[in-house]
Scaffold this motif. Structure first.
Motif, PDB file in Angstrom:
ATOM      1  N   SER A  59      67.029  12.382  22.968  1.00  0.00           N
ATOM      2  CA  SER A  59      66.086  12.979  22.010  1.00  0.00           C
ATOM      3  C   SER A  59      65.893  14.481  22.170  1.00  0.00           C
ATOM      4  N   ARG A  85      60.853  14.363  26.139  1.00  0.00           N
ATOM      5  CA  ARG A  85      60.705  13.260  27.101  1.00  0.00           C
ATOM      6  C   ARG A  85      59.941  12.099  26.470  1.00  0.00           C
ATOM      7  N   ALA A  86      58.906  12.395  25.723  1.00  0.00           N
ATOM      8  CA  ALA A  86      58.146  11.339  25.066  1.00  0.00           C
ATOM      9  C   ALA A  86      59.003  10.613  24.030  1.00  0.00           C
ATOM     10  N   SER A  87      59.798  11.373  23.272  1.00  0.00           N
ATOM     11  CA  SER A  87      60.660  10.767  22.262  1.00  0.00           C
ATOM     12  C   SER A  87      61.729   9.890  22.887  1.00  0.00           C
ATOM     13  N   LEU A  89      61.465   7.948  25.268  1.00  0.00           N
ATOM     14  CA  LEU A  89      60.961   6.649  25.715  1.00  0.00           C
ATOM     15  C   LEU A  89      61.464   5.522  24.813  1.00  0.00           C
ATOM     16  N   VAL A  90      61.814   5.867  23.594  1.00  0.00           N
ATOM     17  CA  VAL A  90      62.467   4.901  22.702  1.00  0.00           C
ATOM     18  C   VAL A  90      63.928   4.842  23.115  1.00  0.00           C
ATOM     19  N   ALA A  91      64.393   3.673  23.486  1.00  0.00           N
ATOM     20  CA  ALA A  91      65.747   3.520  24.033  1.00  0.00           C
ATOM     21  C   ALA A  91      66.795   4.027  23.055  1.00  0.00           C
TER      22      ALA A  91
END
Length: 480
Positions: A59, A85-87, A89-91
């Motif tokens: 991401s 980093r937050a994005s 989290l979606v594999a």
């Protein structure tokens, strides 16, 4: 400013980004509008800031601040990485970038007469003068405008690219509207949006608005009593180069943006009828159709030294001899599509927007004919020019265009004036019917300064080199 961009990149890497880049930008703009002999608006704007992209795994993260201080730049780098980093989290599979040697350098657009050195009084006198002239020659509504953009960019990437550029863009437009009984007719010059390029005020002087103001007003008035374009299921259609520019923009440029083809971009009539598996084999048009995306063309509106990923400008074949062979791409979209190198077609509308795939100078290479030879070779057909309306589906496949003006062609001669001319077709069939192209002396680098794409919307400046062209068996005079 390079140090500011470097600080932003270093902060993004320190926060955990695998790759990062930063753009520091200073932007000045000016616009002036006149109507019926009166200046109605004058706007000047200056803004500056830094935008940072950070890549973490699968991401991107992006963060921008309207501040060119080092503390703000470092904060933007850290926040961009946090977003990435937050994005992530979606594999998803790690995002790859096409290999690119680090670039260094500086680039300036051609500017012979600094538009900022021309007084506001002179600019205003020009617009007041042409709108007054149009009114005197039959226009009920006369409008004119000019636009200037002055952009400085400094780009730094974590791979070692450090480039900067100064781009001056300039242009003008005018239109005359005549009001009749239950209708209005408009004529525009140089085209529906005017004409713009990466040039200075000399471009506006070359347009010679005063010399053309009487003509377009008289044509707008004449259209009120002209015959309506006849409805025909199939006829020879000749398009002037200004209408060809929009035809290229809508049915070729947007269709060949790789993010649309990949399904990443579906806003504003997004997606595309093209399929990656057919790249290199699909017939897009006749053998006369050769389309390139070339950001190196001097003076064209879609020209620059480096795109907003730091990729040096270079020409890309899009359609060769009628076969679809290339796409408008960036480093991530090209890598996903299996294309070896980026097309260098990634730009952003300001420091506070994430870069995306945008058209550069997507244009039709000239042929060996001329507008006059097309007319002479046409026994029964219609000539249309200057766009008035357009409609195209979200796959960039089915379209309908209306033009400001048309002429009937009979026995190789231009005949009666026609109003409200329209045509409709399906992209590959339309381009497949192309059988005559204007030559290099008619090749015009049309500039489109208002191409919308993305959410939040970004306004892109694109160029479209075009020549007059003839198409066979086209449906015209569509009323619904």
């Amino acid at each position: 400013m390079e140090d500011i961009a470097t600080a932003a990149v270093e902060a993004a890497l320190a926060a955990g980004a695998g790759y990062a880049d930063a753009r520091v930008m200073e932007i000045r703009s000016e616009s002036m509008d006149a109507r019926n002999g009166v200046i109605e608006s004058l706007d000047r704007e200056e803004r500056a800031g830094v935008g940072v992209r950070a890549l973490v795994g699968s991401s991107w993260g992006f963060f921008a601040v309207p501040d060119v201080g080092s503390t703000a730049a470092r904060r933007a780098g850290e926040r961009a990485t946090a977003v990435a980093r937050a994005s992530a989290l979606v594999a998803g599979k790690d995002l790859a970038l096409t290999p690119q040697p680090p670039a260094t350098g500086h680039w300036d657009s051609d500017c012979r007469e600094d538009p900022w050195s021309v007084s506001l009084a002179e600019k205003g006198d020009l617009l007041v003068g042409v709108t007054t002239a149009m009114r005197e020659h039959g226009a009920d509504l006369a409008e004119a405008s000019h636009r200037i953009w002055d952009t400085r960019k400094w780009f730094v990437s974590s791979e070692g690219t450090k480039v900067d550029q100064h781009i001056v863009e300039c242009g003008a437009a005018m239109s005359a509207t005549a009001v009749g009984e239950n209708e209005t007719q408009r004529r525009s010059y140089p085209g529906i949006r005017g004409q713009y390029g990466t040039r200075g005020w000399e471009l506006i002087r070359e347009l010679d608005l005063p010399a053309n103001a009487p003509r377009i007003a008289e044509e707008a008035r004449a259209l009120l009593t002209a015959d309506v374009c006849p409805s025909r299921d199939a006829t020879d259609l000749i398009l002037g180069s200004e209408q060809m520019a929009l035809q290229i923009h809508e049915s070729v440029g947007h269709a060949t943006e790789l993010d649309r083809i990949l399904g990443w971009e579906a806003a504003f009539a997004g997606t595309s009828w093209l399929e990656l598996g057919k790249l290199g084999s699909l017939r897009f048009g006749s053998e006369l159709m050769n389309i390139t995306a070339d950001a190196t063309l001097p003076g064209a509106l879609g020209s620059f030294g480096y795109d907003d990923e730091g990729t040096p400008a270079h020409p890309v074949d899009i359609v060769r001899d009628g076969i679809w062979v290339g796409a408008l791409s960036g480093r991530d979209s090209a890598a996903l599509a299996g294309i070896a190198t980026s097309g260098g077609a990634v730009r952003a509308d300001g420091f506070d927007r994430i870069p995306m795939v945008r058209m550069t100078n997507v244009g039709l290479q000239p042929g060996s004919d001329s507008l006059q030879s097309m007319i002479s070779a046409t026994d029964d057909g219609i000539l249309m020019d200057t766009n008035r309306s357009w409609s195209i589906d979200d796959r960039r496949l089915n379209f309908q265009f209306g033009c400001e003006i048309g002429w009937e062609i009979k026995g190789g001669k231009r005949g009666r004036l026609l109003k409200n001319p329209t045509y409709t077709a399906i992209s590959p069939k339309f381009w497949g019917s192309l059988d005559m192209l204007g030559g290099s002396d008619e090749w015009t680098f049309w500039g489109t300064p208002n191409c919308g794409k993305g959410q939040p919307m970004q306004v892109g400046h694109t160029g479209h080199p075009a020549v007059p062209a003839r198409f066979r068996g086209i449906r015209v005079g569509v009323t619904g």
